[in-house]
Design an enzyme around this catalytic site. Structure first.
Site, PDB file in Angstrom:
ATOM      1  N   ASP A  58       0.860  -1.195   0.000  1.00 12.03           N
ATOM      2  CA  ASP A  58       0.000   0.000   0.000  1.00 12.03           C
ATOM      3  C   ASP A  58       0.897   1.246   0.000  1.00 12.03           C
ATOM      4  O   ASP A  58       2.104   1.159   0.184  1.00 12.03           O
ATOM      5  CB  ASP A  58      -0.978  -0.006   1.189  1.00 12.03           C
ATOM      6  CG  ASP A  58      -0.271   0.116   2.540  1.00 12.03           C
ATOM      7  OD1 ASP A  58       0.683  -0.634   2.778  1.00 12.03           O
ATOM      8  OD2 ASP A  58      -0.673   0.968   3.362  1.00 12.03           O
TER       9      ASP A  58
ATOM     10  N   HIS B 141       1.367  -8.975  -3.271  1.00 13.76           N
ATOM     11  CA  HIS B 141       0.387  -7.912  -2.996  1.00 13.76           C
ATOM     12  C   HIS B 141       1.164  -6.609  -2.879  1.00 13.76           C
ATOM     13  O   HIS B 141       1.539  -6.158  -1.794  1.00 13.76           O
ATOM     14  CB  HIS B 141      -0.391  -8.220  -1.723  1.00 13.76           C
ATOM     15  CG  HIS B 141      -1.592  -7.327  -1.526  1.00 13.76           C
ATOM     16  ND1 HIS B 141      -2.805  -7.582  -2.118  1.00 13.76           N
ATOM     17  CD2 HIS B 141      -1.747  -6.175  -0.850  1.00 13.76           C
ATOM     18  CE1 HIS B 141      -3.662  -6.626  -1.787  1.00 13.76           C
ATOM     19  NE2 HIS B 141      -3.036  -5.753  -1.015  1.00 13.76           N
TER      20      HIS B 141
ATOM     21  N   ASP C 224       0.679 -17.699  -3.815  1.00 13.84           N
ATOM     22  CA  ASP C 224       1.294 -16.625  -4.597  1.00 13.84           C
ATOM     23  C   ASP C 224       0.218 -15.978  -5.462  1.00 13.84           C
ATOM     24  O   ASP C 224       0.110 -16.250  -6.659  1.00 13.84           O
ATOM     25  CB  ASP C 224       2.422 -17.191  -5.461  1.00 13.84           C
ATOM     26  CG  ASP C 224       3.034 -16.113  -6.342  1.00 13.84           C
ATOM     27  OD1 ASP C 224       2.903 -14.918  -6.011  1.00 13.84           O
ATOM     28  OD2 ASP C 224       3.640 -16.479  -7.377  1.00 13.84           O
TER      29      ASP C 224
ATOM     30  N   GLU D 241       1.849 -10.159   0.802  1.00 17.32           N
ATOM     31  CA  GLU D 241       2.211  -8.748   0.719  1.00 17.32           C
ATOM     32  C   GLU D 241       3.702  -8.608   1.058  1.00 17.32           C
ATOM     33  O   GLU D 241       4.334  -9.553   1.552  1.00 17.32           O
ATOM     34  CB  GLU D 241       1.367  -7.888   1.677  1.00 17.32           C
ATOM     35  CG  GLU D 241       1.580  -6.388   1.439  1.00 17.32           C
ATOM     36  CD  GLU D 241       0.503  -5.481   2.036  1.00 17.32           C
ATOM     37  OE1 GLU D 241      -0.410  -5.985   2.723  1.00 17.32           O
ATOM     38  OE2 GLU D 241       0.577  -4.258   1.783  1.00 17.32           O
TER      39      GLU D 241
HETATM   40  O1  G3I Z   1       0.626 -11.524  18.060  1.00 16.82           O
HETATM   41  C1  G3I Z   1      -0.585 -12.266  17.928  1.00 16.82           C
HETATM   42  C2  G3I Z   1      -0.422 -13.611  18.563  1.00 16.82           C
HETATM   43  O2  G3I Z   1      -0.211 -13.473  19.943  1.00 16.82           O
HETATM   44  C3  G3I Z   1      -1.671 -14.434  18.263  1.00 16.82           C
HETATM   45  O3  G3I Z   1      -1.489 -15.729  18.764  1.00 16.82           O
HETATM   46  C4  G3I Z   1      -1.913 -14.488  16.771  1.00 16.82           C
HETATM   47  C5  G3I Z   1      -3.167 -15.276  16.428  1.00 16.82           C
HETATM   48  O4  G3I Z   1      -3.808 -14.777  15.285  1.00 16.82           O
HETATM   49  O5  G3I Z   1      -2.043 -13.195  16.267  1.00 16.82           O
HETATM   50  C6  G3I Z   1      -0.927 -12.388  16.469  1.00 16.82           C
HETATM   51  O6  G3I Z   1      -1.219 -11.101  15.993  1.00 16.82           O
HETATM   52  C7  G3I Z   1      -1.236 -10.920  14.608  1.00 16.82           C
HETATM   53  C8  G3I Z   1      -0.178  -9.876  14.315  1.00 16.82           C
HETATM   54  O7  G3I Z   1      -0.298  -9.416  13.020  1.00 16.82           O
HETATM   55  C9  G3I Z   1       1.218 -10.473  14.501  1.00 16.82           C
HETATM   56  O8  G3I Z   1       2.202  -9.528  14.224  1.00 16.82           O
HETATM   57  C10 G3I Z   1      -2.621 -10.490  14.188  1.00 16.82           C
HETATM   58  O9  G3I Z   1      -3.487 -11.571  14.301  1.00 16.82           O
HETATM   59  C11 G3I Z   1      -2.587  -9.977  12.792  1.00 16.82           C
HETATM   60  O10 G3I Z   1      -3.844  -9.510  12.390  1.00 16.82           O
HETATM   61  C12 G3I Z   1      -1.563  -8.886  12.680  1.00 16.82           C
HETATM   62  O11 G3I Z   1      -1.422  -8.517  11.372  1.00 16.82           O
HETATM   63  C13 G3I Z   1      -0.881  -7.254  11.053  1.00 16.82           C
HETATM   64  C14 G3I Z   1      -1.641  -6.751   9.851  1.00 16.82           C
HETATM   65  O12 G3I Z   1      -1.075  -5.550   9.379  1.00 16.82           O
HETATM   66  C15 G3I Z   1      -3.116  -6.492  10.137  1.00 16.82           C
HETATM   67  O13 G3I Z   1      -3.267  -5.494  11.037  1.00 16.82           O
HETATM   68  C16 G3I Z   1       0.592  -7.427  10.714  1.00 16.82           C
HETATM   69  O14 G3I Z   1       1.350  -7.711  11.886  1.00 16.82           O
HETATM   70  C17 G3I Z   1       1.133  -6.180  10.047  1.00 16.82           C
HETATM   71  O15 G3I Z   1       2.428  -6.468   9.571  1.00 16.82           O
HETATM   72  C18 G3I Z   1       0.237  -5.747   8.902  1.00 16.82           C
HETATM   73  O16 G3I Z   1       0.731  -4.563   8.389  1.00 16.82           O
HETATM   74  C19 G3I Z   1       0.162  -4.086   7.185  1.00 16.82           C
HETATM   75  C20 G3I Z   1      -0.320  -2.668   7.477  1.00 16.82           C
HETATM   76  O17 G3I Z   1      -1.398  -2.742   8.377  1.00 16.82           O
HETATM   77  C21 G3I Z   1      -0.689  -1.950   6.211  1.00 16.82           C
HETATM   78  N1  G3I Z   1       0.379  -2.001   5.228  1.00 16.82           N
HETATM   79  C22 G3I Z   1       0.768  -3.346   4.891  1.00 16.82           C
HETATM   80  C23 G3I Z   1       1.222  -4.104   6.102  1.00 16.82           C
HETATM   81  C24 G3I Z   1       1.658  -5.527   5.753  1.00 16.82           C
HETATM   82  O18 G3I Z   1       0.620  -6.375   5.411  1.00 16.82           O
HETATM   83  O1  9MR Z   2      -4.146  -3.694   0.189  1.00 21.88           O
HETATM   84  C1  9MR Z   2      -4.282  -3.655   1.608  1.00 21.88           C
HETATM   85  C2  9MR Z   2      -3.018  -4.166   2.263  1.00 21.88           C
HETATM   86  O2  9MR Z   2      -1.950  -3.314   1.947  1.00 21.88           O
HETATM   87  C3  9MR Z   2      -3.225  -4.301   3.762  1.00 21.88           C
HETATM   88  O3  9MR Z   2      -2.126  -4.921   4.359  1.00 21.88           O
HETATM   89  C4  9MR Z   2      -4.473  -5.118   4.039  1.00 21.88           C
HETATM   90  C5  9MR Z   2      -4.767  -5.270   5.511  1.00 21.88           C
HETATM   91  O4  9MR Z   2      -4.955  -4.081   6.147  1.00 21.88           O
HETATM   92  O5  9MR Z   2      -5.599  -4.549   3.406  1.00 21.88           O
HETATM   93  C6  9MR Z   2      -5.463  -4.483   2.012  1.00 21.88           C
HETATM   94  O6  9MR Z   2      -6.599  -3.877   1.474  1.00 21.88           O
HETATM   95  C7  9MR Z   2      -7.716  -4.707   1.360  1.00 21.88           C
HETATM   96  C8  9MR Z   2      -8.788  -4.228   2.312  1.00 21.88           C
HETATM   97  O7  9MR Z   2      -8.342  -4.353   3.642  1.00 21.88           O
HETATM   98  C9  9MR Z   2     -10.054  -4.995   2.095  1.00 21.88           C
HETATM   99  N1  9MR Z   2     -10.479  -4.938   0.696  1.00 21.88           N
HETATM  100  C10 9MR Z   2      -9.466  -5.455  -0.221  1.00 21.88           C
HETATM  101  C11 9MR Z   2      -8.172  -4.698  -0.100  1.00 21.88           C
HETATM  102  C12 9MR Z   2      -7.072  -5.307  -0.989  1.00 21.88           C
HETATM  103  O8  9MR Z   2      -7.424  -5.344  -2.297  1.00 21.88           O
END
Ligand code: G3I
Ligand code: 9MR
Length: 546
Positions: A162, A473, A515, A524
């Site tokens: 993103d 992604h 993939d 991503e």
């Molecule tokens: O730490 C817990 C763990 O204790 C638990 O057992 C486990 C079970 O699901 O979950 C763990 O947490 C997860 C966490 O990542 C771990 O780092 C959450 O479920 C999971 O939803 C969370 O995901 C994060 C994701 O955003 C959604 O918020 C990722 O860390 C984080 O790297 C990712 O970051 C995104 C940005 O929001 C937007 N840009 C892209 C980026 C990468 O995808």
């Molecule tokens: O593209 C978004 C990605 O960069 C983020 O990590 C992710 C989780 O926050 O969300 C993706 O966006 C999606 C949105 O959350 C839900 N609709 C589809 C989007 C991707 O096409």
């Protein structure tokens, strides 16, 4: 029946260092004979793989073919009984090109600038996101900067697939690259990877880091020292090129996590830029002062957790636990200022550490302190001991694992490949501090894992390996009309959370990967997962040069 299944063999697809561990993973019955054959067709090495052993994260039995004794550089074919031959490289320089690609990925994600064919090749593109007129969101409004006020926050790297820029995640990424500079300065003083600044007097790594520091610097409100959590559109953009993603950008909510992250990174950067005062006079002082200001804000506002406003739906990077952020910032501020109050603030929070991630940053302060001359005696031993005892747990995981990889089921979260590499950074630190070979083997195993010695058979770095992600992604890679994705990016990796609408071949943790563009929860890419990759590839490239 294992006898009727074809035997599959997985290796580090980039290769192995001459004096390092060399393991291949094989399915099949175990105790299989294997051999390595030179390009001339000569059998150079023969052996038998180990007994079969079960690896929980993949739900499969495998054996290990160990050819560590073969140290002669070259290109070989590995033939395991019952399987097709597979190419294996051994050489001092097997990680150099992929290193350059992994750091060049940051150039490809630069905001506010055109990427020209001279530096970006086929992936040249127009400038996107000038970020010169960013609005203050209602959640970030203050007396001096009411909602709707326009500020400038250009440059920086897009976070991921993103186009938004998040302080917390930018901070850990930038710190890890600064750490690569600190630990492998000789390597980086010689290395160039064709960025627009390659001709200037600064090392390329410092130029790349500066691109993001300049953005981060703009995220501090000079009126109170507070730091905005993110610079973002209200919602995620569609899969279009940067210049086509033109929705209004906002700075959103000042948080304690952002202030502390910012303080830690600016303090760390101030020390690095002491060596570049000729090129950037005053910058080190500016960074240090701004770090102290941010710390002060955090001390006065110690519990401001990020709360996603109702009209915002982009990444949250929300963290409820801020003691580790305080600890890291205190460590870096102590090293940057010599003020013992910060050291006290650090030791007040001293406890066990684990590998770093965007939400668990305590390890980073330990890394900085462990190698610093500003600490000695019992204090230093305590810091080193924390790193070594965390590394010992990983060593045990490595030794118990059928794959020879220190990954256990709970490591398979969103960004599991980042977990693997942050574990590798931790054990690598332990190796640097102790000289214990075992830690280096753990780091090697984890690097092998992301580069192909894993149950999906992917080398997870785009463009590097014989089977690599093609549909990450990543908006640029999806929107351009080039079939290859932007090179050098590490995919997030398998994990069974299934937070998107994609379909997966398996729910086994280490196999739950696809993939496909739709899989933002496994496919991503982000700056915080690439950073430990860069660090490790520099480590393994520069050690082999010594
Ligand atoms: O730490 C817990 C763990 O204790 C638990 O057992 C486990 C079970 O699901 O979950 C763990 O947490 C997860 C966490 O990542 C771990 O780092 C959450 O479920 C999971 O939803 C969370 O995901 C994060 C994701 O955003 C959604 O918020 C990722 O860390 C984080 O790297 C990712 O970051 C995104 C940005 O929001 C937007 N840009 C892209 C980026 C990468 O995808
Ligand atoms: O593209 C978004 C990605 O960069 C983020 O990590 C992710 C989780 O926050 O969300 C993706 O966006 C999606 C949105 O959350 C839900 N609709 C589809 C989007 C991707 O096409």
């Amino acid at each position: 029946d294992p006898e009727s299944q074809p035997v599959s063999v997985q290796v580090n697809q980039l290769g192995y260092l001459p004096d390092g561990d060399k393991l291949a993973v094989s399915t099949g019955q175990g105790n299989q004979s294997f051999r390595l054959v030179s390009q001339e067709g000569e059998v150079i090495f023969t052996g038998f793989s180990s007994e079969l052993k079960f690896w929980e994260p993949a739900g499969e039995q495998v054996s290990l073919a160990d050819f560590s004794e073969l140290q002669q550089p070259g290109a070989y074919q590995l033939q395991v009984e019952g399987s097709d031959p597979i190419a294996v490289q051994i050489g001092e320089d097997v990680f150099e090109q992929i290193h350059d690609a992994a750091i060049k990925a940051y150039y490809f994600n630069r905001a506010s600038v055109q990427l020209t064919p001279e530096f970006a090749g086929a992936w040249a593109r127009p400038a996107g996101h000038p970020d010169d007129r960013v609005r203050v969101h209602a959640s970030a409004a203050s007396a001096e900067r009411p909602a709707g006020t326009e500020i400038a926050g250009p440059k920086g790297w897009y976070d991921a697939g993103d186009y938004n820029k998040y302080i917390v995640n930018s901070g850990v990424s930038t710190y890890t690259l600064l750490q690569a500079w600190n630990d492998f300065e000789d390597f980086y003083r010689q290395r160039h990877w064709q960025i627009p600044e390659s001709a200037n007097e600064l090392p390329d790594l410092i130029d790349e880091i500066l691109w993001n520091l300049e953005w981060m610097r703009a995220m501090q409100d000079p009126h109170d020292g507070g730091v905005y959590h993110k610079l973002t559109t209200l919602n995620f953009a569609a899969a279009v090129m940067p210049h086509e993603a033109t929705a209004q950008r906002y700075v959103v909510q000042k948080t304690t996590a952002a202030a502390l992250n910012y303080a830690a990174v600016m303090a760390s950067a101030s020390r690095v830029f002491e060596d570049f005062t000729q090129q950037h006079p005053g910058l080190a002082d500016d960074y240090r002062q701004s770090a102290e200001l941010a710390w002060q804000w955090a001390v006065e506002n110690p519990g401001v957790i990020y709360q996603q406003p109702e009209d915002v739906s982009t990444g949250a990077y929300g963290d409820q636990q801020l003691e580790d952020e305080f600890s890291w910032a205190a460590a870096e501020l102590y090293l940057a200022t010599g003020n013992a109050d910060y050291l006290q603030a650090f030791f007040a929070r001293d406890k066990e550490i684990k590998e770093a991630s965007w939400s668990h940053v305590a390890a980073l302060g330990y890394y900085s302190l462990a190698t610093s001359d500003s600490l000695s005696g019992e204090d230093k031993q305590r810091v080193i001991q924390r790193i070594v005892s965390a590394a010992d747990k990983m060593l045990a995981q490595h030794q118990q694992s059928a794959y020879g990889v220190a990954m256990v089921e709970e490591d398979f979260v969103w960004g599991s490949n980042g977990v693997a590499l942050n574990k590798a950074v931790l054990v690598y630190q332990a190796w640097q501090l102790s000289g214990e070979q075992g830690y280096l083997q753990v780091a090697q195993g984890l690097l092998d894992y992301v580069l192909g010695r894993n149950p999906t058979g992917y080398s997870y770095v785009t463009g590097y390996g014989h089977k690599t992600p093609m549909h990450i992604h990543h908006r640029q890679s999806e929107a351009d009309d080039i079939s290859e994705p932007v090179p050098g990016w590490l995919a997030g990796g398998p994990q069974p959370g299934w937070q998107d609408e994609c379909s997966y071949p398996s729910r086994l943790p280490a196999k739950s990967y696809v993939d496909d563009w739709c899989s933002y929860s496994t496919n991503e890419v982000t700056i915080n997962w690439n950073a430990p990759l860069v660090y490790l590839l520099a480590a393994f490239s520069s050690d082999s040069q010594q």
